[in-house]
Design a protein around this motif. Structure first.
Motif, PDB file in Angstrom:
ATOM      1  N   UNK A 163       6.725  32.779  65.141  1.00 46.90           N
ATOM      2  CA  UNK A 163       5.808  31.939  65.919  1.00 46.90           C
ATOM      3  C   UNK A 163       5.515  30.621  65.201  1.00 46.90           C
ATOM      4  N   UNK A 164       5.375  30.672  63.877  1.00 50.43           N
ATOM      5  CA  UNK A 164       5.111  29.444  63.115  1.00 50.43           C
ATOM      6  C   UNK A 164       6.351  28.561  63.091  1.00 50.43           C
ATOM      7  N   UNK A 165       7.522  29.163  62.890  1.00 44.94           N
ATOM      8  CA  UNK A 165       8.757  28.388  62.894  1.00 44.94           C
ATOM      9  C   UNK A 165       8.960  27.697  64.239  1.00 44.94           C
ATOM     10  N   UNK A 166       8.703  28.425  65.327  1.00 42.85           N
ATOM     11  CA  UNK A 166       8.864  27.850  66.669  1.00 42.85           C
ATOM     12  C   UNK A 166       7.877  26.708  66.897  1.00 42.85           C
ATOM     13  N   UNK A 167       6.649  26.902  66.458  1.00 43.48           N
ATOM     14  CA  UNK A 167       5.602  25.892  66.685  1.00 43.48           C
ATOM     15  C   UNK A 167       5.939  24.571  66.010  1.00 43.48           C
ATOM     16  N   UNK A 184       7.520  21.039  53.566  1.00 43.06           N
ATOM     17  CA  UNK A 184       6.867  19.732  53.653  1.00 43.06           C
ATOM     18  C   UNK A 184       6.603  19.344  55.105  1.00 43.06           C
ATOM     19  N   UNK A 185       7.544  19.647  55.975  1.00 44.03           N
ATOM     20  CA  UNK A 185       7.382  19.332  57.398  1.00 44.03           C
ATOM     21  C   UNK A 185       6.190  20.076  57.984  1.00 44.03           C
ATOM     22  N   UNK A 191       0.180  22.449  59.196  1.00 41.62           N
ATOM     23  CA  UNK A 191       0.423  23.886  59.304  1.00 41.62           C
ATOM     24  C   UNK A 191       0.041  24.656  58.053  1.00 41.62           C
ATOM     25  N   UNK A 192       0.338  25.940  58.036  1.00 46.06           N
ATOM     26  CA  UNK A 192      -0.044  26.813  56.915  1.00 46.06           C
ATOM     27  C   UNK A 192       0.870  26.638  55.706  1.00 46.06           C
ATOM     28  N   UNK A 193       0.515  27.313  54.632  1.00 44.16           N
ATOM     29  CA  UNK A 193       1.388  27.363  53.473  1.00 44.16           C
ATOM     30  C   UNK A 193       2.734  27.953  53.883  1.00 44.16           C
ATOM     31  N   UNK A 272       4.052  31.046  56.171  1.00 45.24           N
ATOM     32  CA  UNK A 272       5.161  31.004  57.125  1.00 45.24           C
ATOM     33  C   UNK A 272       6.305  31.910  56.702  1.00 45.24           C
ATOM     34  N   UNK A 273       6.446  32.150  55.391  1.00 45.62           N
ATOM     35  CA  UNK A 273       7.536  32.996  54.903  1.00 45.62           C
ATOM     36  C   UNK A 273       7.024  33.970  53.852  1.00 45.62           C
TER      37      UNK A 273
END
Length: 447
Positions: A163-167, A184-185, A191-193, A272-273
């Motif tokens: 969901x974070x990658x898609x956003x 960095x993006x 966004x989150x860490x 995110x990861x």
């Protein structure tokens, strides 16, 4: 696991199942009169074993049913360090150890250097060699000698929040350079860490350094008082500089992993990861991840590489069955070590009902395992796409006889990186000085 591993949950399950047996000596040792399991073929010789897998009862029963040569008397004397303490007591006393003992792979050199384990290569190794990959065997070997039978492992990969990658329009990074660019993006967009660089996961940090080309330790039992310690080579420095840089730029966190705070962050999408091993989905599920608002949001991709033209797969965690020097039946004990957790029923139970990642190729090549649609990853065929190729490509590593001291020293230096008091390169130099000094104090000549 010294750093937390699969057995965090295993210990809980074992305790909940009431699997710890009482005995008259230090956990049972070679006393076969007190077994957790019931031995039905009483005419056969018996070997004793210690192990803490949650489904050990099933595994031992399966072996005993199929064996026409030996029976296993199993006792759970504790998980991880609790068992190691009892084993060390037995080593010091010269009595009280079982015939077969479950040991995490990175602990094997600690006991081998005390002459507490048997080289099982002469006891049927050729007959089972093809059952495991090259990396799995290297992890249980010291020089040309084999001191354990691999059971489970932890090929590394990158779990991520889909969901974070898609956003933020991110695709799974294939290189560590792309990983930083994606981080960095996401930060620039508010966004989150992107991940976490925990000080309490030294085994993971070591694996990532090995991926870059580091060889932290070299050891040959033919020269038992000599050891190679190279913790500040360029590859090791590069990895600490890389992750220290990500922390400094605010791209990843510096939270200790396996804590309630960290797990809460994973659940709430603060990362995110999650760079971790193949056992991590089981651990996270047991900790409540993927069961609430984050259900269906996780996926997994191969571990990012430093050089796509020369990919390197690495591992975090894993255990084996070893034969102890105190065994009076080493050949029969080796037959048990080779045969335990090697039949299809036990292996299938291991990866379906437990949280282990099997190393036996019977399981890894099983279409049911390969094609499994993993619920934690919303039906993704994670084994086929990520974990099995990583396990097959893994070449193994060399552990040191004082791994715990090294891991603790690494934790100390990563904590200093977090504080900003040292750079990654400085931390590597300090780590080299610390561990080399310790090795010399233990009587080693450091190469």
């Amino acid at each position: 696991m010294k750093t937390k591993r699969i057995f965090v949950t295993a210990a809980v399950l074992a305790a909940a199942s009431g699997l710890v047996a009482c005995s008259s000596d230090a956990g049972g040792g070679n006393d076969a009169s007190n077994c957790t399991n019931t031995i039905t073929k009483k005419e056969l010789p018996v070997v004793t074993m210690w192990g803490w897998y949650p489904n050990m009862q099933l595994v031992v029963d399966n072996f005993n049913k199929q064996s026409s040569e030996v029976q296993v008397c199993w006792t759970n004397v504790g998980q991880g360090n609790d068992q190691y303490d009892k084993f060390q007591t037995a080593i010091s006393a010269g009595t009280g150890a079982p015939d077969v003992v479950m040991i995490e792979m990175d602990r094997i050199p600690t006991f081998q250097i005390q002459d507490a384990l048997v080289d099982i290569k002469k006891y049927g190794f050729d007959a089972v060699k093809a059952n495991y990959g090259e990396g799995a065997w290297k992890d249980v070997s010291i020089g040309d000698a084999v001191y354990g039978v691999p059971v489970d492992g932890g090929p590394l990969a990158m779990i991520y929040r889909k969901d974070i990658f898609d956003k933020y329009g991110i695709t799974p990074p294939k290189t560590w350079a792309e990983y930083e660019q994606a981080a960095q993006k996401v930060k620039d967009a508010g966004g989150p860490l992107f991940g976490d660089f925990g000080a309490n996961v030294s085994a993971l940090t070591m694996a990532l350094q090995i991926q870059k080309g580091a060889t932290p330790f070299s050891y040959d039992p033919a020269q038992p008082k000599s050891i190679g310690v190279k913790l500040n080579d360029q590859a090791s420095k590069d990895v600490l500089e890389y992750w220290g840089g990500l922390v400094r730029k605010g791209l990843v966190g510096k939270q200790d992993q396996f804590t309630p705070e960290y797990i809460s962050g994973v659940i709430n999408g603060q990362y995110a990861t999650y760079v971790s091993a193949a056992w991590a989905p089981g651990y996270l599920t047991g900790a409540g991840v993927g069961k609430g608002q984050d259900t269906g949001k996780f996926a997994v991709a191969p571990l990012p590489q430093w050089d796509l033209n020369n990919p390197v797969q690495v591992n975090w965690g894993g255990s084996a069955f070893s034969v102890t020097r105190q065994s009076k039946k080493p050949e029969l004990a080796a037959k048990a070590a080779y045969g335990l957790y090697a039949d299809k029923e036990s292996l299938t139970d291991g990866w379906t009902n437990q949280i282990i990642f099997p190393l036996n190729l019977t399981a890894l090549n099983d279409p049911a395992f390969m094609e499994l649609k993993v619920a934690f990853f919303n039906g993704q065929q994670a084994n086929k796409e990520v974990y099995v190729p990583a396990a097959n490509a893994y070449q193994g590593m060399v552990y040191s006889p004082f791994g715990q001291y090294y891991f603790d020293a690494m934790t100390k230096q990563v904590s200093e990186i977090h504080k900003g008091s040292v750079s990654g390169s400085q931390a590597a130099d300090r780590l080299q000085e610390d561990v080399a000094k310790y090795a010399k104090e233990q009587g080693f000549t450091v190469q």
